[in-house]
Scaffold this motif. Structure first.
Motif, PDB file in Angstrom:
ATOM      1  N   PHE A   1       9.801   1.476  -7.398  1.00 47.83           N
ATOM      2  CA  PHE A   1       8.756   1.662  -8.414  1.00 47.83           C
ATOM      3  C   PHE A   1       7.364   1.335  -7.905  1.00 47.83           C
ATOM      4  O   PHE A   1       6.390   1.522  -8.624  1.00 47.83           O
ATOM      5  CB  PHE A   1       9.064   0.809  -9.655  1.00 47.83           C
ATOM      6  N   SER A   2       7.245   0.835  -6.651  1.00 51.04           N
ATOM      7  CA  SER A   2       5.913   0.403  -6.223  1.00 51.04           C
ATOM      8  C   SER A   2       4.978   1.595  -5.988  1.00 51.04           C
ATOM      9  O   SER A   2       3.785   1.513  -6.260  1.00 51.04           O
ATOM     10  CB  SER A   2       5.994  -0.511  -5.007  1.00 51.04           C
ATOM     11  N   GLY A   3       5.521   2.731  -5.525  1.00 50.93           N
ATOM     12  CA  GLY A   3       4.686   3.926  -5.329  1.00 50.93           C
ATOM     13  C   GLY A   3       4.177   4.455  -6.662  1.00 50.93           C
ATOM     14  O   GLY A   3       3.020   4.861  -6.806  1.00 50.93           O
ATOM     15  N   LEU A   4       5.046   4.421  -7.652  1.00 50.40           N
ATOM     16  CA  LEU A   4       4.677   4.858  -9.004  1.00 50.40           C
ATOM     17  C   LEU A   4       3.593   3.930  -9.566  1.00 50.40           C
ATOM     18  O   LEU A   4       2.638   4.379 -10.204  1.00 50.40           O
ATOM     19  CB  LEU A   4       5.922   4.838  -9.895  1.00 50.40           C
ATOM     20  N   LYS A   5       3.748   2.651  -9.273  1.00 51.00           N
ATOM     21  CA  LYS A   5       2.761   1.665  -9.757  1.00 51.00           C
ATOM     22  C   LYS A   5       1.394   1.944  -9.129  1.00 51.00           C
ATOM     23  O   LYS A   5       0.387   2.016  -9.831  1.00 51.00           O
ATOM     24  CB  LYS A   5       3.253   0.258  -9.378  1.00 51.00           C
ATOM     25  N   THR A   6       1.383   2.181  -7.808  1.00 52.84           N
ATOM     26  CA  THR A   6       0.106   2.449  -7.127  1.00 52.84           C
ATOM     27  C   THR A   6      -0.524   3.736  -7.665  1.00 52.84           C
ATOM     28  O   THR A   6      -1.726   3.770  -7.959  1.00 52.84           O
ATOM     29  CB  THR A   6       0.352   2.588  -5.597  1.00 52.84           C
ATOM     30  N   ALA A   7       0.297   4.773  -7.812  1.00 56.04           N
ATOM     31  CA  ALA A   7      -0.224   6.054  -8.324  1.00 56.04           C
ATOM     32  C   ALA A   7      -0.761   5.873  -9.750  1.00 56.04           C
ATOM     33  O   ALA A   7      -1.770   6.493 -10.123  1.00 56.04           O
ATOM     34  CB  ALA A   7       0.878   7.109  -8.303  1.00 56.04           C
ATOM     35  N   SER A   8      -0.116   5.017 -10.525  1.00 52.32           N
ATOM     36  CA  SER A   8      -0.569   4.765 -11.901  1.00 52.32           C
ATOM     37  C   SER A   8      -1.895   4.014 -11.893  1.00 52.32           C
ATOM     38  O   SER A   8      -2.833   4.372 -12.607  1.00 52.32           O
ATOM     39  CB  SER A   8       0.466   3.925 -12.662  1.00 52.32           C
ATOM     40  N   PHE A   9      -1.967   2.970 -11.052  1.00 55.52           N
ATOM     41  CA  PHE A   9      -3.198   2.172 -10.978  1.00 55.52           C
ATOM     42  C   PHE A   9      -4.397   3.057 -10.648  1.00 55.52           C
ATOM     43  O   PHE A   9      -5.480   2.875 -11.180  1.00 55.52           O
ATOM     44  CB  PHE A   9      -3.067   1.088  -9.898  1.00 55.52           C
ATOM     45  N   LYS A  10      -4.175   4.037  -9.754  1.00 52.56           N
ATOM     46  CA  LYS A  10      -5.281   4.900  -9.323  1.00 52.56           C
ATOM     47  C   LYS A  10      -5.808   5.752 -10.476  1.00 52.56           C
ATOM     48  O   LYS A  10      -6.936   6.217 -10.451  1.00 52.56           O
ATOM     49  CB  LYS A  10      -4.812   5.816  -8.193  1.00 52.56           C
ATOM     50  N   GLN A  11      -4.949   5.976 -11.471  1.00 48.93           N
ATOM     51  CA  GLN A  11      -5.368   6.844 -12.586  1.00 48.93           C
ATOM     52  C   GLN A  11      -5.880   6.046 -13.792  1.00 48.93           C
ATOM     53  O   GLN A  11      -6.297   6.621 -14.791  1.00 48.93           O
ATOM     54  CB  GLN A  11      -4.189   7.724 -13.025  1.00 48.93           C
ATOM     55  N   ILE A  12      -5.831   4.726 -13.679  1.00 48.36           N
ATOM     56  CA  ILE A  12      -6.310   3.898 -14.800  1.00 48.36           C
ATOM     57  C   ILE A  12      -7.700   3.372 -14.440  1.00 48.36           C
ATOM     58  O   ILE A  12      -7.856   2.589 -13.501  1.00 48.36           O
ATOM     59  CB  ILE A  12      -5.353   2.709 -15.065  1.00 48.36           C
TER      60      ILE A  12
END
Ligand code: KG4
Ligand code: ZN
Length: 328
Positions: free
Chosen positions: A202-213
């Motif tokens: 889930f860490s890649g998903l977390k990073t990708a999410s952070f970039k969009q917030i």
């Protein structure tokens, strides 16, 4: 037989009483940790909650067995709960039994399902703040982990993303709530990390999410984000579960008919709806605990205590809590 269950692995204190398959009493004392759990505060709050609340039940009921969590979890919280339980058992001259928190999440729906019994072997998806596991449950005490997470747990991912969105801890319920306001105006992209692997990440998903917030994100965009994020999580969990179901079927071609989804994240209604459809597609019946006992609670500790006590008898009073305790 009356079994008192005491759960204190993280921040919530669970106290429950069961008798012969029925829940007599269930109380979950929530702690306030707006930005995430502070371990020292959590341990101290368990101490206060247990002393104030267990007293009522002991006064009104003749307890036969005390079941308590021995791990995994925060070591301070585990020490407080297990010391309390063992001290109480000693002073009341009753048996006690130490319980693995993960096993309790996995077995709770089995214990609850009386009208339509769950049959071994079943496939369990455990989704909580600290774990993401697909487990083949062959019998009580017979577990095979088919899939785990290589980095963050799914609940932890909800919590970290909620924090980035400026939502309070625990993040999962707050993401689910805000997602209800979604108007589907804004679009977000999420990666399908490790799609061809048995394990989760889930860490890649977390990073990708952070970039969009972004810091100036409006509430409408946040609601759309939450909506798309939790649907993406449901899809990731579903893909892995289906994959593991196919693998497990090779071991048990005719027997695998039931899925159990449990742990705090299983309280999420979008994830439940997704799995209802997926289970039907895979011709299995799916079971969840009632929403109020999906997150940590004393019922799951008491019920596994009842089952294991019947099988193996009590634990020694010298059992020590283990922060990193494994399922198997
Ligand atoms: O099982 P649990 O109470 O504690 C652990 O064993 O870790 O799970 C807590 C986790 C938290 O990460 C919380 O955010 C998540 O479960 N959670 C949810 C929901 N309710 C709790 N995640 C998504 N949707 C929910 N409705
Ligand atoms: Zn838990």
């Amino acid at each position: 037989m009356k079994v008192l269950g005491i759960e204190s692995s993280c921040d919530d204190t669970g106290i429950a009483l069961i008798e012969d398959g029925h829940i007599i009493f269930n109380e979950i004392l929530k702690q306030e940790h707006r930005k995430g759990v502070i371990p020292e505060y959590a341990a101290q709050a368990h101490h206060v909650a247990l002393y104030e609340n267990a007293r009522k039940i002991i006064a009104d009921h003749a307890i036969d067995l005390i079941a308590y969590t021995v791990g995994p979890g925060l070591i301070g919280s585990l020490f407080v709960g297990s010391s309390f339980a063992k001290g109480l058992a000693y002073s009341m001259n009753v048996d006690s039994i130490g319980i693995n928190h993960l096993e309790a999440h996995i077995i709770l729906p089995f214990w609850l399902a009386r009208a339509v019994p769950i049959e071994f072997p079943y496939l369990s998806l455990l989704i909580s703040g600290g774990h993401t596991l697909v487990v083949l449950v062959k019998e009580l005490g017979g577990y095979e982990i088919l899939s785990t997470t290589l980095d963050d747990a799914v609940g932890e991912t909800f919590d970290k993303i909620a924090r980035k969105l400026d939502l309070d801890y625990p993040g999962g319920p707050n993401i689910e709530k805000l997602a209800l306001e979604a108007k589907c105006v804004y679009n977000f992209q999420f990666p399908r990390v490790m799609a061809n692997n048995n394990d989760f990440s889930f860490s890649g998903l977390k990073t990708a999410s952070f970039k969009q917030i972004s810091e100036d994100m409006c509430l409408e965009a946040k609601a759309d984000f939450c909506n798309q994020f939790q649907r993406h999580i449901a899809k990731i969990l579903g893909e892995k579960m289906e994959r593991m179901h196919k693998n497990a079927k090779e071991q048990f071609p005719m027997l695998l008919k039931h899925w159990v989804i449990s742990g705090g994240v299983a309280a999420n209604k979008v994830i439940r709806q997704y799995f209802d459809v997926l289970a039907a597609k895979n011709e299995v019946q799916v079971f969840y605990p009632p929403i109020e006992i999906c997150t940590d609670n004393g019922v799951m500790i008491a019920c596994l205590g009842e089952l294991l006590y019947a099988k193996n008898g009590p634990s020694s009073l010298s059992v020590k809590p283990e922060a990193q305790m494994r399922l198997c």
